[in-house]
Write a protein that holds these residues in place. Structure first.
Motif, PDB file in Angstrom:
ATOM      1  N   ARG A   1      34.112  38.311  46.328  1.00 60.28           N
ATOM      2  CA  ARG A   1      34.330  37.838  47.693  1.00 60.28           C
ATOM      3  C   ARG A   1      33.056  38.100  48.500  1.00 60.28           C
ATOM      4  O   ARG A   1      32.587  39.238  48.588  1.00 60.28           O
ATOM      5  CB  ARG A   1      35.503  38.581  48.312  1.00 60.28           C
TER       6      ARG A   1
ATOM      7  N   ASN B   1      35.324  33.296  48.002  1.00 64.40           N
ATOM      8  CA  ASN B   1      35.260  33.895  46.680  1.00 64.40           C
ATOM      9  C   ASN B   1      34.293  33.056  45.848  1.00 64.40           C
ATOM     10  O   ASN B   1      34.473  31.844  45.713  1.00 64.40           O
ATOM     11  CB  ASN B   1      36.647  33.930  46.037  1.00 64.40           C
TER      12      ASN B   1
ATOM     13  N   TRP C   1      28.761  41.782  50.133  1.00 63.38           N
ATOM     14  CA  TRP C   1      29.955  41.885  49.313  1.00 63.38           C
ATOM     15  C   TRP C   1      30.127  43.323  48.882  1.00 63.38           C
ATOM     16  O   TRP C   1      29.221  44.135  48.979  1.00 63.38           O
ATOM     17  CB  TRP C   1      29.878  40.972  48.098  1.00 63.38           C
TER      18      TRP C   1
END
Length: 191
Positions: free
Chosen positions: A118, A143, A189
């Motif tokens: 993600r 994602n 992330w």
């Protein structure tokens, strides 16, 4: 590159190309020796790491370290200290080898057994842009799957064109707004 904003920054928006942000985010995942190369501890740790494998000697060669075996042994024994240029080359060789050694782990972590990672994409900073020229662009979370092996390989090779092509693939999933994310303030992330 997407980038229909040909005059990016014309109205004082600030950001970097998405490919650069992608490379920087991968780079931030690499950790290593914290002690500076010009400290006794930092130099000794780098020399041990570099002289442990053939890959380390190859990294030193790529960095331009061409000293005699006798000089290298004197460095390892702490009888002599490399000059400033060689200290910089040793540091570059260390990080080059470190990047190559962690690449497989990075791919594994980012691919996450096929589930992907993600990614938060933060748009360009428009705080200095006059209101009449601002564009409403929000942070996005998506994602990302299927590109991580290529992205890590391009990062290792410093292949900006490939990173740019990968970034274009990533932002394609944003629909009609994709071009607003050609340049970003940052991406991140947790992997």
């Amino acid at each position: 590159m997407a980038g229909r904003w040909m005059d990016f920054g014309m109205f004082n928006a600030h950001g970097v190309p998405g490919a650069d942000a992608l490379g920087a985010a991968i780079e931030n995942m690499v950790t290593g020796i914290a002690s500076p190369v010009d400290s006794e501890r930092g130099l000794a740790a780098r020399l041990r790491y570099l002289t442990k494998t053939d890959a380390g000697y190859e990294a030193m060669d790529r960095a331009g370290i061409h000293v005699s075996p006798r000089t290298l042994m004197a460095w390892l024994a702490e009888e002599r200290t490399p000059n400033g240029a060689n200290l910089n080359r040793l540091d570059a060789a260390y990080w080059d080898l470190r990047r190559r050694n962690v690449a497989t782990d990075l791919k594994h972590r980012l691919n996450n057994d096929g589930r992907g990672t993600r990614v938060e994409i933060n748009p360009v900073d428009q705080s200095r842009v006059e209101n009449k020229h601002q564009r409403e662009v929000a942070s996005r979370n998506i994602n990302v799957r299927g590109v991580w092996d290529r992205a890590v390989d391009a990062w290792i090779d410093d292949d900006v064109e490939e990173l740019d092509a990968i970034w274009d693939e990533i932002i394609q999933d944003l629909g009609s707004e994709y071009d607003a994310y050609s340049n970003v303030s940052s991406i991140g992330w947790a992997a």
